[in-house]
Design a protein around this motif. Structure first.
Motif, PDB file in Angstrom:
ATOM      1  N   LEU A 197       0.831  -1.184  -0.067  1.00 49.61           N
ATOM      2  CA  LEU A 197       0.020   0.096   0.153  1.00 49.61           C
ATOM      3  C   LEU A 197       1.009   1.240  -0.030  1.00 49.61           C
ATOM      4  O   LEU A 197       1.998   1.118   0.366  1.00 49.61           O
ATOM      5  CB  LEU A 197      -0.938  -0.192   1.251  1.00 49.61           C
ATOM      6  CG  LEU A 197      -1.757  -1.287   1.340  1.00 49.61           C
ATOM      7  CD1 LEU A 197      -2.692  -0.986   2.648  1.00 49.61           C
ATOM      8  CD2 LEU A 197      -2.777  -1.365   0.189  1.00 49.61           C
ATOM      9  N   THR A 198       0.458   2.479  -0.427  1.00 50.56           N
ATOM     10  CA  THR A 198       1.059   3.839  -0.503  1.00 50.56           C
ATOM     11  C   THR A 198       0.793   4.608   0.887  1.00 50.56           C
ATOM     12  O   THR A 198      -0.468   4.504   1.278  1.00 50.56           O
ATOM     13  CB  THR A 198       0.513   4.349  -1.834  1.00 50.56           C
ATOM     14  OG1 THR A 198       0.751   3.627  -3.024  1.00 50.56           O
ATOM     15  CG2 THR A 198       1.374   5.521  -1.827  1.00 50.56           C
ATOM     16  N   HIS A 235      -4.333   2.617  -1.780  1.00 50.50           N
ATOM     17  CA  HIS A 235      -4.118   2.907  -3.205  1.00 50.50           C
ATOM     18  C   HIS A 235      -4.503   4.190  -3.733  1.00 50.50           C
ATOM     19  O   HIS A 235      -5.669   4.330  -3.467  1.00 50.50           O
ATOM     20  CB  HIS A 235      -4.645   1.510  -3.981  1.00 50.50           C
ATOM     21  CG  HIS A 235      -3.921   0.269  -3.909  1.00 50.50           C
ATOM     22  ND1 HIS A 235      -2.579  -0.134  -4.086  1.00 50.50           N
ATOM     23  CD2 HIS A 235      -4.597  -0.862  -3.071  1.00 50.50           C
ATOM     24  CE1 HIS A 235      -2.669  -1.183  -3.622  1.00 50.50           C
ATOM     25  NE2 HIS A 235      -3.593  -1.769  -3.043  1.00 50.50           N
ATOM     26  N   ALA A 282      -8.230   4.194  -5.230  1.00 45.02           N
ATOM     27  CA  ALA A 282      -9.084   3.430  -4.579  1.00 45.02           C
ATOM     28  C   ALA A 282      -9.912   4.165  -3.765  1.00 45.02           C
ATOM     29  O   ALA A 282      -9.489   5.334  -3.108  1.00 45.02           O
ATOM     30  CB  ALA A 282      -8.429   2.387  -3.849  1.00 45.02           C
ATOM     31  N   HIS A 291      -9.257   3.770   2.070  1.00 50.12           N
ATOM     32  CA  HIS A 291      -7.915   3.810   2.566  1.00 50.12           C
ATOM     33  C   HIS A 291      -7.966   3.545   4.239  1.00 50.12           C
ATOM     34  O   HIS A 291      -9.177   3.440   4.904  1.00 50.12           O
ATOM     35  CB  HIS A 291      -7.036   4.944   2.606  1.00 50.12           C
ATOM     36  CG  HIS A 291      -7.869   6.417   3.344  1.00 50.12           C
ATOM     37  ND1 HIS A 291      -8.776   7.119   2.365  1.00 50.12           N
ATOM     38  CD2 HIS A 291      -7.676   6.560   4.378  1.00 50.12           C
ATOM     39  CE1 HIS A 291      -9.263   8.007   3.436  1.00 50.12           C
ATOM     40  NE2 HIS A 291      -8.694   7.831   4.348  1.00 50.12           N
TER      41      HIS A 291
END
Length: 133
Positions: free
Chosen positions: A31-32, A50, A53, A56
């Motif tokens: 994941l970021t 993401h 997306a 989160h």
């Protein structure tokens, strides 16, 4: 505009292990880090997901307060990865980051998935299936 009617989901929970959780979800799950904050009214936090997306995860740490561990092994997140190669890559990334699979409390998740335990004891399932209702 249709998108304005679709909410963005934030799943938030506290932790006592911020650095370890960031490594687990960023380095292991891929994941970021979407954002973070420090000392916001006594809270530190990080959001991971993401970038495109509509969801989160947010982890927070409150100064002077202990969050504890997962209440039970049924507290879990499931990430559906229907493409076998993408699922295998995610599984490999987790093990390469030092996270060993664990047996799921609910045997259903072991049939087409693999479960990992995050530093707070919450289970994360990588499910090799389409999500259906």
């Amino acid at each position: 505009m249709v998108h304005a009617m679709i909410p963005i989901l934030r799943v938030a929970r506290p932790t006592d292990r911020m650095a370890e959780l960031i490594a687990f979800y960023r380095d292991g799950l891929g994941l970021t880090v979407l954002g973070d904050f420090r000392d916001h009214d006594g809270f530190d936090g990080v959001m991971l997901g993401h970038p495109n997306a509509p969801w989160h995860l947010e982890f927070t740490s409150e100064k002077g307060t202990s969050a504890g561990n997962a209440p039970s092994p049924e507290h879990l997140l499931t990430l559906y990865l229907p493409d076998r190669a993408a699922w295998q890559a995610a599984k490999d990334r987790m093990t390469e980051a030092g996270h060993a699979p664990v047996r799921s409390h609910n045997p259903y998740w072991d049939r087409r998935g693999v479960t990992f335990r995050d530093p707070d004891g919450y289970h994360v399932v990588l499910q090799n299936a389409d999500w259906t209702t």
